[in-house]
Design a protein around this motif. Structure first.
Motif, PDB file in Angstrom:
ATOM      1  N   ASP A  22      32.356  35.924  28.557  1.00  0.00           N
ATOM      2  CA  ASP A  22      32.844  35.326  29.593  1.00  0.00           C
ATOM      3  C   ASP A  22      34.408  35.317  29.770  1.00  0.00           C
ATOM      4  OD1 ASP A  22      33.405  33.843  31.844  1.00  0.00           O
ATOM      5  OD2 ASP A  22      32.368  32.160  31.650  1.00  0.00           O
ATOM      6  N   THR A  24      36.459  34.507  32.507  1.00  0.00           N
ATOM      7  CA  THR A  24      36.824  33.636  33.433  1.00  0.00           C
ATOM      8  C   THR A  24      37.740  32.563  32.934  1.00  0.00           C
ATOM      9  OG1 THR A  24      34.835  32.180  33.638  1.00  0.00           O
ATOM     10  CG2 THR A  24      35.323  34.090  35.043  1.00  0.00           C
ATOM     11  N   TYR A  29      30.805  31.407  33.625  1.00  0.00           N
ATOM     12  CA  TYR A  29      29.394  31.866  33.449  1.00  0.00           C
ATOM     13  C   TYR A  29      28.585  31.805  32.167  1.00  0.00           C
ATOM     14  CZ  TYR A  29      31.466  34.733  37.507  1.00  0.00           C
ATOM     15  OH  TYR A  29      31.966  35.000  38.609  1.00  0.00           O
ATOM     16  N   HIS A  32      25.322  30.368  32.945  1.00  0.00           N
ATOM     17  CA  HIS A  32      24.486  31.136  33.764  1.00  0.00           C
ATOM     18  C   HIS A  32      24.019  32.438  32.498  1.00  0.00           C
ATOM     19  CE1 HIS A  32      25.383  29.640  37.718  1.00  0.00           C
ATOM     20  NE2 HIS A  32      26.586  29.770  37.543  1.00  0.00           N
ATOM     21  N   HIS A  73      19.131  37.191  37.985  1.00  0.00           N
ATOM     22  CA  HIS A  73      20.074  36.802  37.143  1.00  0.00           C
ATOM     23  C   HIS A  73      20.567  38.327  36.551  1.00  0.00           C
ATOM     24  CE1 HIS A  73      19.280  32.545  36.286  1.00  0.00           C
ATOM     25  NE2 HIS A  73      18.034  32.937  36.824  1.00  0.00           N
ATOM     26  N   CYS A  80      29.068  40.868  37.644  1.00  0.00           N
ATOM     27  CA  CYS A  80      30.077  40.360  36.779  1.00  0.00           C
ATOM     28  C   CYS A  80      30.582  41.493  36.007  1.00  0.00           C
ATOM     29  CB  CYS A  80      29.724  39.123  35.909  1.00  0.00           C
ATOM     30  SG  CYS A  80      29.278  37.649  37.192  1.00  0.00           S
ATOM     31  N   GLU A  85      34.491  40.242  34.988  1.00  0.00           N
ATOM     32  CA  GLU A  85      34.692  38.719  34.913  1.00  0.00           C
ATOM     33  C   GLU A  85      33.480  38.750  33.597  1.00  0.00           C
ATOM     34  OE1 GLU A  85      33.416  37.059  38.252  1.00  0.00           O
ATOM     35  OE2 GLU A  85      35.356  36.433  39.011  1.00  0.00           O
ATOM     36  N   ILE A  86      32.909  39.488  33.296  1.00  0.00           N
ATOM     37  CA  ILE A  86      32.093  39.465  31.995  1.00  0.00           C
ATOM     38  C   ILE A  86      32.234  40.759  31.402  1.00  0.00           C
ATOM     39  CG2 ILE A  86      29.649  39.682  30.962  1.00  0.00           C
ATOM     40  CD1 ILE A  86      28.758  37.764  32.976  1.00  0.00           C
ATOM     41  N   PHE A 466      24.483  34.484  40.369  1.00  0.00           N
ATOM     42  CA  PHE A 466      25.725  34.299  40.032  1.00  0.00           C
ATOM     43  C   PHE A 466      26.779  35.222  40.269  1.00  0.00           C
ATOM     44  CE2 PHE A 466      23.740  35.172  36.157  1.00  0.00           C
ATOM     45  CZ  PHE A 466      24.727  35.809  35.485  1.00  0.00           C
ATOM     46  N   GLY A 467      28.019  35.073  40.097  1.00  0.00           N
ATOM     47  CA  GLY A 467      29.246  36.237  39.986  1.00  0.00           C
ATOM     48  C   GLY A 467      29.283  36.773  41.737  1.00  0.00           C
ATOM     49  N   TYR A 473      29.915  32.026  44.172  1.00  0.00           N
ATOM     50  CA  TYR A 473      31.212  32.757  43.935  1.00  0.00           C
ATOM     51  C   TYR A 473      32.086  32.824  45.406  1.00  0.00           C
ATOM     52  CZ  TYR A 473      34.140  36.697  42.537  1.00  0.00           C
ATOM     53  OH  TYR A 473      35.157  37.482  42.395  1.00  0.00           O
ATOM     54  N   ASP A 537      30.971  24.604  42.335  1.00  0.00           N
ATOM     55  CA  ASP A 537      30.146  25.583  41.795  1.00  0.00           C
ATOM     56  C   ASP A 537      28.776  25.331  41.476  1.00  0.00           C
ATOM     57  OD1 ASP A 537      32.395  27.191  41.326  1.00  0.00           O
ATOM     58  OD2 ASP A 537      32.909  26.591  39.427  1.00  0.00           O
TER      59      ASP A 537
END
Length: 557
Positions: A22, A24, A29, A32, A73, A80, A85-86, A466-467, A473, A537
């Motif tokens: 992660d 961020t 995340y 998640h 997922h 992401c 972001e990942i 997510f993302g 997001y 969030d």
């Protein structure tokens, strides 16, 4: 016949936290990623449980729900990674047992498939297979209801609706196969090319040879097969009322409730064309693998290039689609072609035009010959070879399938029906019309094009959990943008006239708090926007009450 029953694949365990980092600021995340691992573990567990169950005990609806939970997922992780972001520590490899691949010992080979897109494609393929099997389960539970003499009209219509539900499930499965072949596999190729590897090629430099399950041609074949299976059920629903009315007196004359015989013939021709095209597409990987590279007589193994125990080497896996699937497509092509000839003959026999009596006899004799070939011992013996032997996967074998009318029984029933119609129209032609019976080459020129009454339901990917693309997001992005604007504006200064996001209200006040046109003071009135549509969030709505503050001498509101 209720359609082809797939052997669902299984997958190995994996933890996304091992290779997902992660990036961020607040590790948004982390939780998640853990939820994605849990969702995939749930999918793995239910697939393994399904594999150990008998065919009649499998809960395909539960499998579909678990797959529905996991797909958002994996879409979220892919989004992401694409946005940065990942970050991936290394290229992950996902273990899957492929079930459409032909093997030496008729077992499902375990392969290690690199990249997230390969896992997504395998998950969607399992999803579409589960939908098809669920349709088979629903239709099998109905039995041969249209031939039950004691069934009420309400019960028959209720079962018609359940039959229609089976059609819709197959249309959804067809749409998913289209999405895999035209979308996900293209992303897989682009991801492979971006990494500078040979993942997308057959037997590339140190790469992996893609199994048939992840070939565009095979998924195009499965798209057509699912549509043809759906149309087969649609034809059955269309004929259910006429079949019930003909239970006591099968054969001519047709009941008033019977649909157009020409329409039925064209629908069967459409099914036969789809099955034939699907079989040709499904055979493409084996032809390509045998023609490529030196030693074309040897079939290349597929899987990861690693020589560890988890790959496809040594399993006897080949770049071919299983024999069970190819034989199913071959049988369905011949069966629907025979039924099309039957109904073309009935349509000609019911016509009052000159020369139609000979056509009716010719088409029905043709259909009789084809059905007799299908029910012959030689053809049936060849159908028992493959991984599904003993399981009666599609109602073959012993003729005691779950659907109430196995393939063998239905072929025999159709053969009896053809003989009844043929005897009637032959007698009419020999005693009244005296039309010559055309040869098959002449009849072939009279066959119309097939038509389709169903269409694939386009697959709409779920919203990422997510993302980028998820609601959380978007809410976080809006909130971050607003906070940056407020931080850049500076603090509010009520002592002067420079304010941000404020209206200035000019009021006249005197020393006693009354209006005085000769004196003027300025009061800043901050206006706060209502953020009731915002959420954090955690998805919990947060409402800020709009307020107005008036600064100055005296109170006015």
């Amino acid at each position: 016949m209720t359609g082809y029953v797939y052997e669902l694949p299984t997958t190995g365990a994996i933890s996304f936290a091992e290779f997902c980092i992660d990036t961020t600021g607040g590790n948004v995340y982390t939780s998640h990623i853990a939820e994605a691992t849990q969702a995939r573990a749930n999918m793995r567990g239910v697939l393994k449980e399904c594999k150990r169950m008998d065919s009649g005990e499998r809960d395909y609806l539960r499998i579909i729900k678990v797959l529905d939970d996991y797909l958002p997922h994996v879409y979220g992780i892919i989004a992401c990674v694409a946005s940065g972001e990942i970050r991936l520590k290394y290229d992950p490899e996902f273990s899957w047992r492929t079930t459409l691949s032909s093997t030496l010992f008729h077992t499902s080979p375990r392969l290690r498939l690199p990249s997230l897109h390969a896992d997504l494609a395998s998950t969607l393929l399992t999803y579409s297979m589960a939908l098809s099997n669920f349709s088979h389960s629903v239709v099998s539970s109905l039995g041969a209801y249209e031939y039950e003499r004691a069934i009420s009209e309400k019960e028959r219509k209720d079962k018609d609706e359940r039959l229609n539900f089976g059609v819709l499930l197959l249309c959804r499965a067809s749409g998913i196969h289209t999405a895999i072949g035209e979308g996900v596999l293209g992303e897989l190729e682009r991801a492979s090319n971006a990494c500078g590897s040979a993942e997308g090629s057959r037997g590339g430099r140190g790469g992996w040879v893609r199994p048939p399950d992840l070939e565009k041609e095979v998924n195009a074949a499965l798209t057509k097969m699912a549509l043809a299976d759906a149309q087969t059920l649609a034809i059955r629903k269309l004929l259910s009322k006429a079949a019930f009315d003909s239970t006591l007196s099968p054969g001519p004359p047709l009941p008033k409730s019977h649909p157009s015989t020409a329409l039925i013939a064209k629908l069967h021709l459409g099914c036969a064309a789809l099955y034939s095209s699907a079989r040709a597409l499904a055979m493409t990987p084996s032809k390509a693998s045998s023609a490529s590279g030196p030693g074309s007589g040897l079939k290349a193994n597929f899987g990861s290039g690693s020589k560890s125990s988890g790959n496809g080497s040594g399993t006897g896996a080949t770049a071919e689609v299983s024999a069970d699937l190819l034989k199913y497509l071959e049988k369905e092509t011949k069966f629907h072609t025979a039924l099309a000839h039957k109904w073309l003959g009935v349509d000609a026999g019911e016509s009052a035009k000159a020369g139609k009596g000979g056509e009716a006899v010719g088409f029905l004799k043709w259909a009789q010959q084809e059905l007799e070939d299908l029910s012959g011992p030689g053809f049936s013996k060849g159908l028992s070879i493959g991984r599904g032997k003993g399981n009666d996967k599609d109602g073959d074998g012993d003729g005691k399938g779950k659907g109430g009318r196995s393939r063998k029984v239905r072929i025999e029933d159709e053969l009896k029906s053809v003989k009844v119609f043929l005897g009637h129209y032959r007698k009419m032609n020999d005693s009244l019309t005296f039309d010559p019976v055309p040869k098959q080459s002449v009849l072939q020129a009279l066959i119309p094009e097939g038509i389709m009454a169903v269409s694939a339901k386009a697959y709409a990917p779920p919203e990422p959990a997510f993302g980028p693309g998820s609601r959380r997001y978007e809410a976080r992005t809006r909130r971050s943008s607003r906070d940056q604007e407020e931080d850049g504006s500076g603090s509010c200064n009520f002592g002067g006239e420079q304010t941000f996001g404020m209206e200035k209200l000019q009021v006249d006040v005197d020393a006693g708090g009354h209006a005085d046109r000769r004196k003027k003071k300025y009061a800043a009135v901050p206006v706060f926007e209502d953020s009731s549509d915002d959420d954090d969030d955690d998805g919990i709505g947060r409402t800020a009450t709009a307020a107005r503050t008036y600064v100055g001498e005296g109170s006015y509101f």
